[in-house]
Design a protein around this motif. Structure first.
Motif, PDB file in Angstrom:
ATOM      1  N   THR A 153       0.860  -1.187   0.000  1.00  0.00           N
ATOM      2  CA  THR A 153       0.000   0.000   0.000  1.00  0.00           C
ATOM      3  C   THR A 153       0.897   1.238   0.000  1.00  0.00           C
ATOM      4  O   THR A 153       2.105   1.148   0.270  1.00  0.00           O
ATOM      5  N   LEU A 154       0.297   2.398  -0.263  1.00  0.00           N
ATOM      6  CA  LEU A 154       1.090   3.632  -0.253  1.00  0.00           C
ATOM      7  C   LEU A 154       1.791   3.856   1.089  1.00  0.00           C
ATOM      8  O   LEU A 154       2.983   4.169   1.115  1.00  0.00           O
ATOM      9  N   PRO A 155       1.087   3.697   2.236  1.00  0.00           N
ATOM     10  CA  PRO A 155       1.811   3.887   3.508  1.00  0.00           C
ATOM     11  C   PRO A 155       2.969   2.895   3.674  1.00  0.00           C
ATOM     12  O   PRO A 155       4.008   3.249   4.247  1.00  0.00           O
ATOM     13  N   GLN A 156       2.784   1.680   3.180  1.00  0.00           N
ATOM     14  CA  GLN A 156       3.876   0.700   3.304  1.00  0.00           C
ATOM     15  C   GLN A 156       5.071   1.094   2.437  1.00  0.00           C
ATOM     16  O   GLN A 156       6.223   0.918   2.833  1.00  0.00           O
ATOM     17  N   ILE A 157       4.793   1.651   1.270  1.00  0.00           N
ATOM     18  CA  ILE A 157       5.885   2.114   0.410  1.00  0.00           C
ATOM     19  C   ILE A 157       6.636   3.245   1.113  1.00  0.00           C
ATOM     20  O   ILE A 157       7.873   3.278   1.149  1.00  0.00           O
ATOM     21  N   GLU A 158       5.868   4.159   1.710  1.00  0.00           N
ATOM     22  CA  GLU A 158       6.500   5.280   2.397  1.00  0.00           C
ATOM     23  C   GLU A 158       7.358   4.796   3.572  1.00  0.00           C
ATOM     24  O   GLU A 158       8.449   5.302   3.819  1.00  0.00           O
ATOM     25  N   TYR A 159       6.859   3.784   4.270  1.00  0.00           N
ATOM     26  CA  TYR A 159       7.585   3.224   5.411  1.00  0.00           C
ATOM     27  C   TYR A 159       8.922   2.632   4.955  1.00  0.00           C
ATOM     28  O   TYR A 159       9.944   2.796   5.632  1.00  0.00           O
ATOM     29  N   VAL A 160       8.928   1.977   3.802  1.00  0.00           N
ATOM     30  CA  VAL A 160      10.189   1.439   3.257  1.00  0.00           C
ATOM     31  C   VAL A 160      11.136   2.599   2.943  1.00  0.00           C
ATOM     32  O   VAL A 160      12.304   2.600   3.353  1.00  0.00           O
ATOM     33  N   ILE A 161      10.614   3.623   2.233  1.00  0.00           N
ATOM     34  CA  ILE A 161      11.469   4.740   1.808  1.00  0.00           C
ATOM     35  C   ILE A 161      12.112   5.430   3.008  1.00  0.00           C
ATOM     36  O   ILE A 161      13.290   5.802   2.970  1.00  0.00           O
ATOM     37  N   LYS A 162      11.350   5.578   4.085  1.00  0.00           N
ATOM     38  CA  LYS A 162      11.865   6.276   5.272  1.00  0.00           C
ATOM     39  C   LYS A 162      12.954   5.495   5.987  1.00  0.00           C
ATOM     40  O   LYS A 162      13.676   6.046   6.807  1.00  0.00           O
ATOM     41  N   ASN A 163      13.039   4.200   5.724  1.00  0.00           N
ATOM     42  CA  ASN A 163      13.967   3.369   6.479  1.00  0.00           C
ATOM     43  C   ASN A 163      15.097   2.786   5.653  1.00  0.00           C
ATOM     44  O   ASN A 163      15.719   1.804   6.067  1.00  0.00           O
ATOM     45  N   THR A 164      15.338   3.356   4.469  1.00  0.00           N
ATOM     46  CA  THR A 164      16.434   2.821   3.664  1.00  0.00           C
ATOM     47  C   THR A 164      17.112   3.940   2.878  1.00  0.00           C
ATOM     48  O   THR A 164      16.451   4.901   2.467  1.00  0.00           O
ATOM     49  N   PRO A 165      18.420   3.805   2.671  1.00  0.00           N
ATOM     50  CA  PRO A 165      19.112   4.779   1.828  1.00  0.00           C
ATOM     51  C   PRO A 165      18.975   4.441   0.339  1.00  0.00           C
ATOM     52  O   PRO A 165      19.412   5.210  -0.518  1.00  0.00           O
ATOM     53  N   VAL A 166      18.360   3.295   0.039  1.00  0.00           N
ATOM     54  CA  VAL A 166      18.274   2.828  -1.349  1.00  0.00           C
ATOM     55  C   VAL A 166      17.125   3.531  -2.069  1.00  0.00           C
ATOM     56  O   VAL A 166      16.050   3.723  -1.502  1.00  0.00           O
ATOM     57  N   GLU A 167      17.362   3.924  -3.324  1.00  0.00           N
ATOM     58  CA  GLU A 167      16.291   4.506  -4.135  1.00  0.00           C
ATOM     59  C   GLU A 167      15.182   3.481  -4.358  1.00  0.00           C
ATOM     60  O   GLU A 167      15.465   2.310  -4.570  1.00  0.00           O
ATOM     61  N   ILE A 168      13.951   3.954  -4.330  1.00  0.00           N
ATOM     62  CA  ILE A 168      12.819   3.040  -4.503  1.00  0.00           C
ATOM     63  C   ILE A 168      12.108   3.321  -5.823  1.00  0.00           C
ATOM     64  O   ILE A 168      11.817   4.466  -6.159  1.00  0.00           O
ATOM     65  N   GLU A 169      11.874   2.212  -6.561  1.00  0.00           N
ATOM     66  CA  GLU A 169      11.162   2.273  -7.842  1.00  0.00           C
ATOM     67  C   GLU A 169       9.860   1.481  -7.684  1.00  0.00           C
ATOM     68  O   GLU A 169       9.854   0.419  -7.085  1.00  0.00           O
ATOM     69  N   VAL A 170       8.762   2.031  -8.212  1.00  0.00           N
ATOM     70  CA  VAL A 170       7.481   1.316  -8.135  1.00  0.00           C
ATOM     71  C   VAL A 170       6.829   1.282  -9.513  1.00  0.00           C
ATOM     72  O   VAL A 170       7.181   2.062 -10.400  1.00  0.00           O
ATOM     73  N   PHE A 171       5.858   0.407  -9.676  1.00  0.00           N
ATOM     74  CA  PHE A 171       5.150   0.298 -10.944  1.00  0.00           C
ATOM     75  C   PHE A 171       4.075   1.375 -11.064  1.00  0.00           C
ATOM     76  O   PHE A 171       3.353   1.646 -10.107  1.00  0.00           O
ATOM     77  N   GLY A 172       4.018   1.991 -12.236  1.00  0.00           N
ATOM     78  CA  GLY A 172       3.025   3.022 -12.478  1.00  0.00           C
ATOM     79  C   GLY A 172       1.922   2.590 -13.416  1.00  0.00           C
ATOM     80  O   GLY A 172       0.791   3.038 -13.319  1.00  0.00           O
ATOM     81  N   PHE A 173       2.264   1.676 -14.328  1.00  0.00           N
ATOM     82  CA  PHE A 173       1.256   1.215 -15.282  1.00  0.00           C
ATOM     83  C   PHE A 173       1.653  -0.128 -15.868  1.00  0.00           C
ATOM     84  O   PHE A 173       2.828  -0.412 -16.053  1.00  0.00           O
ATOM     85  N   GLY A 174       0.649  -0.932 -16.175  1.00  0.00           N
ATOM     86  CA  GLY A 174       0.896  -2.178 -16.891  1.00  0.00           C
ATOM     87  C   GLY A 174       0.049  -3.314 -16.380  1.00  0.00           C
ATOM     88  O   GLY A 174      -0.711  -3.146 -15.429  1.00  0.00           O
ATOM     89  N   SER A 175       0.197  -4.459 -17.028  1.00  0.00           N
ATOM     90  CA  SER A 175      -0.538  -5.630 -16.577  1.00  0.00           C
ATOM     91  C   SER A 175      -0.183  -5.900 -15.130  1.00  0.00           C
ATOM     92  O   SER A 175       0.958  -5.716 -14.721  1.00  0.00           O
TER      93      SER A 175
END
Lengths: 337, 143, 295
Positions: A153-175
């Motif tokens: 979920t969006l909050p879970q993605i944010e939680y990952v981003i806040k706790n890692t120095p690694v850039e985060i990529e997510v899917f925006g469109f597609g099957s």
């Protein structure tokens, strides 16, 4: 045009062929991801992907336009054949790829040791759904980016981003993958071949489309996956998007044929600090790549404007190329929970 | 894209052989410039039929000993679409998967063979072909 | 060769779960895997209950391992796993996050079947990181397992998933909640009504899969009971039996008997124990749904 504002996420587009790569670059992708013509990538489909010489000219073309090429080597090397996967990494480095997208830990270690200067991204097939997993790959293999499975979920993605120095990529469109990538072997249960082992889901060699009058049956290795009435929109023959019987009900027991569309949450993704937005579809044609890239480019460029709203024309363009003609926010939205 | 009904009617009464022969000749001419790295081993001895639904008619192609040849039915795989939709695909104006989702394109028989052909078409870079055309025509076609 | 009892994949009532493990204390299994591996919303047993249960089973002479979920998503998923690691001492990692937690605490772990170990280099990486045992991916054939072990340079124990419905996939969606038209967050814990999951059939009536919350399983039971000769000589040290609502005791007894005396394998009434049918295709390098007769 590629994104000028530094805080905008990169737009990462698929290419199953040289014309698709050119279409992506010409339509405004910041980076193109692609694979070799072999079992080392998760879209190992007949007739798809790049030979070394095609890849060479693809990289030359993209980089001459100031764009990046990311090479997906994201299946799991099968024991006894590890050298094929390692050779693909060597080739990616030799050809001057901007990064490799990997899932297997042994391969990540090989790339780290052999080609420390080659950027490493953790593939969605690596199933990193939490910051501890991302950080493990960061500490051991120095990954610069991780692609998150389409289950958060969006909050879970944010939680990952806040706790890692690694850039985060997510899917925006597609099957849409209904299952967590890298954690699904439904395909091999029915056919013997899966994304992890063969780079294919519901391989074409096991698919049968059987028209009966105006209706159409889909079978995978003989197993009835779906039955379409006249004019009913069809989907890919993937197991998770078939119609089955559970109890007394006959329905799409897991998911309808559908595409993920995150246009409406783009400002939210940008605010959280998502560094790259990925488009699915290396198996699709240059026409698809061009249409989707143009739309996503326009949307991302507009998304930092506080008055951003999804334009009907964008929605229409994406709807036209969607699987099953339906679009969903997938796990990003609460109703899906 | 609309194809005039009289033209459809005219095409529908044509025998299959002449267009098949012309297609085969063209493919043999274009094979080297368009597909320099493709050995077509997957097509060797296999019959691929492209059926045109609104004409009730189609062409069947095969590949033997390094050359395209006229094929025989029954085909190993049959692709079916309307003439207009074939034109959209050829002009890259429509994505084949999209037509497939909309039930406007169907693949029956050996799905993998059909998919290989679809992916080959998607992957074909037509620019070497256009490069051979006189510059005036190139400008007209905007390629 | 030792038998192990894999983690409970279904959602049973607290009493049914405690009764199951009270009985298991007397079964011929050396190791018991505990914990909720499918869905964090399942709460008949809380973290402290699992830890207490683990202590009882330890006292009964069993080695206890706490299994991580295959999909670790939320902060609370991670914190309860840290507690299992600190207080329980031995983890089965089914997610890289679990590997990280075990490493940070410097405790040994068992690399579970969902970690995607398909080659020797990756297996060696886990061994160096603290893994003392591994389970091949459920889709791995015997030949693939042999090749992986041949490629690996470091010594490690091998455990094979020998008997049970196969956990094939994990999703963000809950298919059980979907079946009842409920959202995952308000699922009314419908899983508890399906002690062996919900059978999914094709529209021609072929048994195919089994819905178990966010997990999708095979409808049929994967079983290596008739392949034990070829299982024992790959170098495996442990065989896993996956819990089911009924007859798990008989299954454990059958494997123990068949390991002691191969002819015993045919003496059991598998039609009664697993009426859903037995499959073994994965082991033979075929589709998992296939059944290859080896008797």
């Amino acid at each position: 045009m590629p994104s000028l504002a530094p805080h905008l996420p990169q737009l990462i587009c698929p290419a199953g062929s040289l014309p698709a790569l050119k279409a992506a670059v010409q339509s405004g992708a910041d980076a193109v991801y692609l694979g070799f013509k072999n079992a080392t990538n998760a879209r190992n489909f007949a007739g798809l992907n790049f030979t070394d010489s095609q890849l060479k000219s693809g990289i030359e073309y993209a980089q001459s336009q100031g764009r990046e090429v990311l090479i997906a080597i994201n299946t799991y090397p099968q024991a006894g054949r590890t050298a094929e996967w390692q050779a693909s990494i060597d080739a990616a480095a030799d050809l001057g790829a901007n990064a490799v997208i990997l899932a297997d830990l042994g391969l990540l270690e090989y790339a780290t040791r052999r080609h420390p200067q080659l950027r490493r991204h953790l593939s969605v097939q690596g199933s990193a759904t939490n910051f501890e997993a991302v950080n493990l790959a960061y500490e051991h293999f120095g990954i610069s980016r991780a692609v998150l499975p389409r289950v958060l979920t969006l909050p879970q993605i944010e939680y990952v981003i806040k706790n890692t120095p690694v850039e985060i990529e997510v899917f925006g469109f597609g099957s849409l993958c209904v299952m967590a990538e890298g954690r699904c072997i439904l395909s091999s249960y029915a056919t013997g071949e899966s994304p992890n082992t063969h780079g294919v889901c519901s391989p074409a060699s096991h698919v049968q489309w059987l028209p009966k009058g105006d209706t159409l049956d889909t079978r995978l290795n003989g197993i009835l996956i779906d039955h379409f009435e006249k004019d009913e929109p069809a989907g890919y023959p993937t197991l998770c998007k078939g119609r089955f019987e559970v109890g007394d009900a006959s329905y799409y027991a897991m998911e309808e044929p559908t595409s993920l569309n995150a246009l409406s949450v783009l400002p939210e993704l940008i605010r959280m600090g998502v560094k790259a937005i990925k488009v699915e579809g290396r198996q699709r044609s240059p026409a698809y790549v061009s249409e989707v890239t143009k739309t996503l480019r326009a949307a991302i460029d507009a998304a930092s404007d506080p008055r951003y709203s999804v334009k009907p024309a964008w929605q229409q363009a994406l709807s036209k190329v969607s699987e099953g003609h339906q679009q969903t926010l997938g796990a990003y939205s609460r109703p899906w929970r | 894209m609309n194809i005039p009904a009289p033209l459809i009617k005219l095409l529908a009464v044509l025998p299959e052989t002449p267009p098949t022969v012309v297609t085969v000749a063209l493919l043999n001419l274009l094979r080297k410039p368009l597909w320099p790295e493709e050995d077509f081993a997957w097509w060797e001895g296999r019959q691929v039929r492209m059926a045109v639904s609104d004409l009730n008619w189609g062409i069947t192609l095969s590949y033997q000993n390094g050359r395209f040849v006229c094929g025989d039915t029954p085909a190993d795989v049959t692709l079916t679409a309307s003439l207009a939709d074939y034109c959209l695909i050829a002009r890259r104006q429509e994505d084949p998967d999209t037509l497939f989702f909309q039930r406007r394109l169907s693949i029956t028989g050996d799905t993998e063979l059909g998919l290989t052909l679809k992916n080959l078409m998607d992957a074909t870079d037509f620019s070497p072909l256009f490069a051979r055309l006189p510059s005036r025509i190139r400008m007209k076609l905007n390629v | 060769m030792q038998l192990t009892l894999g983690p409970l994949l279904y959602y049973w009532s607290r009493q049914a779960t405690l009764d199951f493990y009270a009985a298991a204390a007397d079964w011929e299994v050396s190791t018991i895997y505990l914990g909720e591996v499918v869905c964090a919303r399942r709460h008949e047993l809380r973290t402290s209950d699992w830890l207490a249960l683990g202590q009882q089973l330890c006292q009964a002479g069993k080695t206890v391992v706490y299994s991580s979920q295959a999909l670790l998503e939320s902060g609370s998923d991670l914190s309860s796993l840290r507690r299992f690691a600190k207080e329980g001492g031995l983890l089965e990692a089914n997610d890289l996050g679990a590997v990280k937690i075990a490493r940070d605490l410097a405790i040994p772990y068992i690399a579970g079947p969902h970690l995607n170990i398909y080659n020797g280099a990756t297996l060696d990486w886990h061994q160096a990181a603290g893994a003392i045992r591994w389970l091949p991916s459920l889709e791995a054939s015997r030949a693939a397992i042999v090749a992986t072990l041949a490629e690996a340079k470091l010594p490690i124990e091998t455990e094979i998933f020998a008997h049970g419905r196969l956990p094939l996939a994990f999703s963000a969606r809950c298919f059980t909640a979907r079946h009842y038209d409920l959202s995952k967050d308000a699922c009314e814990f419908k899983c508890i009504e399906h002690a062996d999951g919900q059978l999914l059939k094709t529209r021609e009536g072929q048994d195919f899969l089994r819905l178990n919350g966010i997990q999708t399983q095979s409808a049929a039971c994967h079983a290596l009971i008739h392949d034990l000769a070829s299982v024992t000589n790959v170098g495996a040290s442990h065989l896993r039996i996956s819990p089911q609502a009924q007859f798990t005791a008989e299954i454990v007894a059958a494997y123990a008997a068949a390991l002691a005396q191969p002819a015993a394998a045919t003496q059991f009434d598998w039609q009664r124990i697993n009426p859903e049918g037995l499959v073994n295709g994965y082991w033979h390098g075929q589709a998992g749904i296939c059944r290859k007769e080896t008797v």
